[in-house]
Design an enzyme around this catalytic site. Sequence first.
Site, PDB file in Angstrom:
ATOM      1  N   ARG A  70       0.837  -1.206   0.000  1.00 58.11           N
ATOM      2  CA  ARG A  70       0.000   0.000   0.000  1.00 58.11           C
ATOM      3  C   ARG A  70       0.869   1.253   0.000  1.00 58.11           C
ATOM      4  O   ARG A  70       1.456   1.624   1.002  1.00 58.11           O
ATOM      5  CB  ARG A  70      -0.906   0.004   1.229  1.00 58.11           C
ATOM      6  CG  ARG A  70      -1.711   1.282   1.411  1.00 58.11           C
ATOM      7  CD  ARG A  70      -2.779   1.464   0.350  1.00 58.11           C
ATOM      8  NE  ARG A  70      -3.829   0.448   0.478  1.00 58.11           N
ATOM      9  CZ  ARG A  70      -4.840   0.321  -0.379  1.00 58.11           C
ATOM     10  NH1 ARG A  70      -4.921   1.122  -1.444  1.00 58.11           N
ATOM     11  NH2 ARG A  70      -5.754  -0.622  -0.205  1.00 58.11           N
ATOM     12  N   ARG A  93       1.426  -6.134  -9.830  1.00 57.56           N
ATOM     13  CA  ARG A  93       1.880  -5.516  -8.586  1.00 57.56           C
ATOM     14  C   ARG A  93       2.059  -6.518  -7.443  1.00 57.56           C
ATOM     15  O   ARG A  93       2.550  -6.136  -6.379  1.00 57.56           O
ATOM     16  CB  ARG A  93       0.900  -4.417  -8.151  1.00 57.56           C
ATOM     17  CG  ARG A  93      -0.477  -4.923  -7.796  1.00 57.56           C
ATOM     18  CD  ARG A  93      -1.427  -3.790  -7.489  1.00 57.56           C
ATOM     19  NE  ARG A  93      -2.717  -4.322  -7.042  1.00 57.56           N
ATOM     20  CZ  ARG A  93      -3.514  -3.695  -6.197  1.00 57.56           C
ATOM     21  NH1 ARG A  93      -3.163  -2.517  -5.694  1.00 57.56           N
ATOM     22  NH2 ARG A  93      -4.663  -4.225  -5.855  1.00 57.56           N
ATOM     23  N   HIS A 171       0.273   3.779 -10.356  1.00 58.28           N
ATOM     24  CA  HIS A 171      -0.621   4.205  -9.267  1.00 58.28           C
ATOM     25  C   HIS A 171       0.176   4.992  -8.204  1.00 58.28           C
ATOM     26  O   HIS A 171       0.282   4.581  -7.045  1.00 58.28           O
ATOM     27  CB  HIS A 171      -1.252   2.953  -8.656  1.00 58.28           C
ATOM     28  CG  HIS A 171      -2.481   3.185  -7.852  1.00 58.28           C
ATOM     29  ND1 HIS A 171      -2.616   4.216  -6.944  1.00 58.28           N
ATOM     30  CD2 HIS A 171      -3.662   2.510  -7.805  1.00 58.28           C
ATOM     31  CE1 HIS A 171      -3.804   4.142  -6.372  1.00 58.28           C
ATOM     32  NE2 HIS A 171      -4.461   3.124  -6.875  1.00 58.28           N
ATOM     33  N   ASP A 216     -12.187  10.167  -6.588  1.00 57.17           N
ATOM     34  CA  ASP A 216     -11.731   9.012  -7.368  1.00 57.17           C
ATOM     35  C   ASP A 216     -12.182   9.245  -8.812  1.00 57.17           C
ATOM     36  O   ASP A 216     -13.241   8.780  -9.228  1.00 57.17           O
ATOM     37  CB  ASP A 216     -12.317   7.720  -6.799  1.00 57.17           C
ATOM     38  CG  ASP A 216     -11.695   6.471  -7.415  1.00 57.17           C
ATOM     39  OD1 ASP A 216     -10.872   6.609  -8.346  1.00 57.17           O
ATOM     40  OD2 ASP A 216     -12.034   5.355  -6.969  1.00 57.17           O
ATOM     41  N   GLU A 275      -2.207   9.532 -10.958  1.00 55.66           N
ATOM     42  CA  GLU A 275      -1.726   8.349 -11.658  1.00 55.66           C
ATOM     43  C   GLU A 275      -1.764   8.542 -13.170  1.00 55.66           C
ATOM     44  O   GLU A 275      -2.816   8.837 -13.730  1.00 55.66           O
ATOM     45  CB  GLU A 275      -2.588   7.143 -11.282  1.00 55.66           C
ATOM     46  CG  GLU A 275      -2.874   7.045  -9.780  1.00 55.66           C
ATOM     47  CD  GLU A 275      -3.981   6.076  -9.452  1.00 55.66           C
ATOM     48  OE1 GLU A 275      -4.167   5.098 -10.212  1.00 55.66           O
ATOM     49  OE2 GLU A 275      -4.669   6.276  -8.434  1.00 55.66           O
TER      50      GLU A 275
END
Length: 318
Positions: A70, A93, A171, A216, A275
Amino acid sequence: MSTTTTTENKSFEITKGINGLEKVILRETHGSSVEVYLYGAHVTSWKNEHNEEMLFVSSKAIFKPPKPIRGGIPICFPQFSNLGLLEAHGFARNRLWTIEADPPPFPSNVNDRVFVDLLLKPTEEDMKIWPHSFEYRLRITLGPGGDLMLISRIRNTNADAKPFTFTFAYHTYFSVSDISEVRVEGLETLDYLDNTKNRERYTEQGDAITFESEIDKIYLSTPTKIAVLDHEKKRTFVIRKEGLPDAVVWNPWDKKAKTMADFGDEEYKQMLCVEAAAIEKPVTLKPGEEWKVRLELSAVPSSYFSGQLDPKKVLQGA
């Protein structure tokens, strides 16, 4: 206590990180540094010459497979979001990448730069959930001024003549002083898809993006340069990107932060994701075709004008 092994490539070191996971350390002569975990090809630290950390990694991040890390710069491939049989944001990832000692030539100037080349190929398990053969090469470079560059090259190596389609994002979690003191310049008047409203399409109305609640959004047809201005730190991140038309802006805010096990309840105040991505129009590669994109991050002192930050100087001079 970790032990360090220096490889034949003098531009980086390999050492043990959290929970014994291997990581690569790049150091630049003026003092800046980058740390990359081979698990996920995941950049977890980018420090300037004053040893100030530029990236956010949660204090509750779980450095243990198969959980993604994270924070830092996770790589979302072969999908962005949570669709179909694939896990959220794809599997790149949370796979173990390898260091490529003799990669094909990268079209970039490496003078006075330190870099590492990483490679990901699908496992048999990957082929069951996403039945395509590929080679993903990633070059991570630290420039003489402390700039961080990531060049991705994804090639379709299917033997059955089938194309494949994917979406993608770097990201990036930036470390900020206080989310309420941050603004993003370069995305004004653009259309975006709002992930908090089932990806409904809207047009950005403000002269800059500021933050006072969860965000978002996937901004579309974005410029090649975006600025993230941190008023309190008097610092501006400049994002330069090639081949990545979209830009995601994300902060979970307080309610969602409390639902995330690997994220502190109050940590949303110290981070912002901006991102570089290719989401709205998925990328399709025929066998033998290669897709190449570039992300470059730099941090510069912010300028002031009449009490306000002046991002035009940053964007014009970048």
